[in-house]
Design an enzyme around this catalytic site. Sequence first.
Site, PDB file in Angstrom:
ATOM      1  CG  HIS A 135      87.728  23.256  64.748  1.00  0.00           C
ATOM      2  ND1 HIS A 135      88.969  23.664  64.323  1.00  0.00           N
ATOM      3  CD2 HIS A 135      87.068  24.377  65.132  1.00  0.00           C
ATOM      4  CE1 HIS A 135      89.057  24.982  64.440  1.00  0.00           C
ATOM      5  NE2 HIS A 135      87.918  25.450  64.923  1.00  0.00           N
ATOM      6  CG  HIS A 136      82.859  20.908  66.339  1.00  0.00           C
ATOM      7  ND1 HIS A 136      81.963  20.753  65.320  1.00  0.00           N
ATOM      8  CD2 HIS A 136      83.217  22.224  66.326  1.00  0.00           C
ATOM      9  CE1 HIS A 136      81.755  21.928  64.727  1.00  0.00           C
ATOM     10  NE2 HIS A 136      82.518  22.837  65.321  1.00  0.00           N
ATOM     11  CE  LYS A 139      86.089  24.665  61.154  1.00  0.00           C
ATOM     12  NZ  LYS A 139      85.094  25.700  60.869  1.00  0.00           N
TER      13      LYS A 139
END
EC number: 1.17.1.8
Length: 250
Positions: A135-136, A139
Site C-alpha cells: 500500500h501507499h 496508510k
Amino acid sequence: MIKVSVVGAKGRMGSHVVDAVDSAADTELALALDAGDDLTAITPENTDVVVEFTVPSVSLGNVLALVKQGVDVVVGTTGWTEEKLDQVRAALAAAPREGQSVFIAPNFAISAVLADHFAKVAAPYFESAEVIELHHPTKVDAPSGTAFHTAQGIAEARKAAGLGPVPDATETDGGSRGQVVDGIHVHAVRLRGLNAHEEVLFGNSGEQLTIRADSFDRISFMPGVLLAVRKVSTGTYPGLTVGLDHFLDL
Ligand SMILES: NC(=O)c1ccc[n+]([C@@H]2O[C@H](COP(=O)([O-])OP(=O)(O)OC[C@H]3O[C@@H](n4cnc5c(N)ncnc54)[C@H](O)[C@@H]3O)[C@@H](O)[C@H]2O)c1
Ligand SMILES: O=C(O)C1=N[C@H](C(=O)O)CCC1
C-alpha cells in the site's frame, strides 16, 4: 433518489465518495461531514444511507452512534475485530428502526473481492499459503483490512478441508515472517507510488499459484460503494453484513 451522507468526507476515500454520489443518477448528497462535525445532524429524515470512511480508531464509535440515530450505514473503514463486530450486532438489535442495516466491506474493488474469493477456492488444494499486501505509505493501519480478511478466509477453507498448519521451520524471527492471522502469515509493504495491492501465494511441492489484485486508483472502489448503497437502501439486508461478495453472484 437515495439520500446519502458521507462521514470522513474530506479524506482520500470520502472525497471520492462525495463525487461518486454527486455523479450517479440515482443518488444525491445529503450531508458531507468530517472530523469535528456533529454526527447528530444526520437523521432518517435527511439520509437513507451513510457512507463511513474515517480511521480505525473512530469508526466503531461513529457506527454505533449512527445506528442509534436510526440510519443505515455502509462502512469502508478498516480495523474491524470480532469484538467490534459484536458491538455493532448488539447496537443493531437495539436499533430504533426495524430492519436497520450496517454493511462493512474490507475492500470495495471488484479485483480485490474476486482475489479474496479465488483465494478461498484455491486454499484447500495447497500445503502453503501466505498473503502479501502492498500500500501507499500514508496508510495508518497494517496489515490491511483486506489482507486480514483474506487470511481469515484461507484459514477457514483450510480448516474445512482438514488441512493442518502451514509448513514452516523458522526458529528465529525478528518480525520478518509477518503477522500471523489464524495461522496464515501476512506481510505488509508500504511504498511511495503504490495505492492498494494484494498478492496471495499458494505452494505445493514443485508448483505455485499466485493471485494478485491491483487498485491503481481510488476510483476503483466507487462502483462497489454505490452497489452497497443501492443494496442497503432496499431494506432487504437487515442486521450486519460483512463483504461485498454478499452482493455479487459468485
Ligand atoms: N473498504 C475499502 O474498499 C477501502 C478502500 C480504501 C481505504 N479504505 C479504508 O478507509 C479508511 C479511510 O482511508 P482514507 O485513505 O480515506 O483515509 P484519510 O486519512 O484520507 O481520511 C480519513 C478522513 O476521516 C476523517 N475523520 C477522522 N476522524 C473523524 C471523525 N471522528 N468523524 C468524521 N471524520 C473523521 C479525517 O479528517 C479524514 O478526512 C481507512 O481505514 C482505509 O484503510 C477502505
Ligand atoms: O488505502 C487504504 O488504506 C486501503 N485500505 C483498505 C484495506 O486496508 O484493506 C482497502 C484497500 C485500500
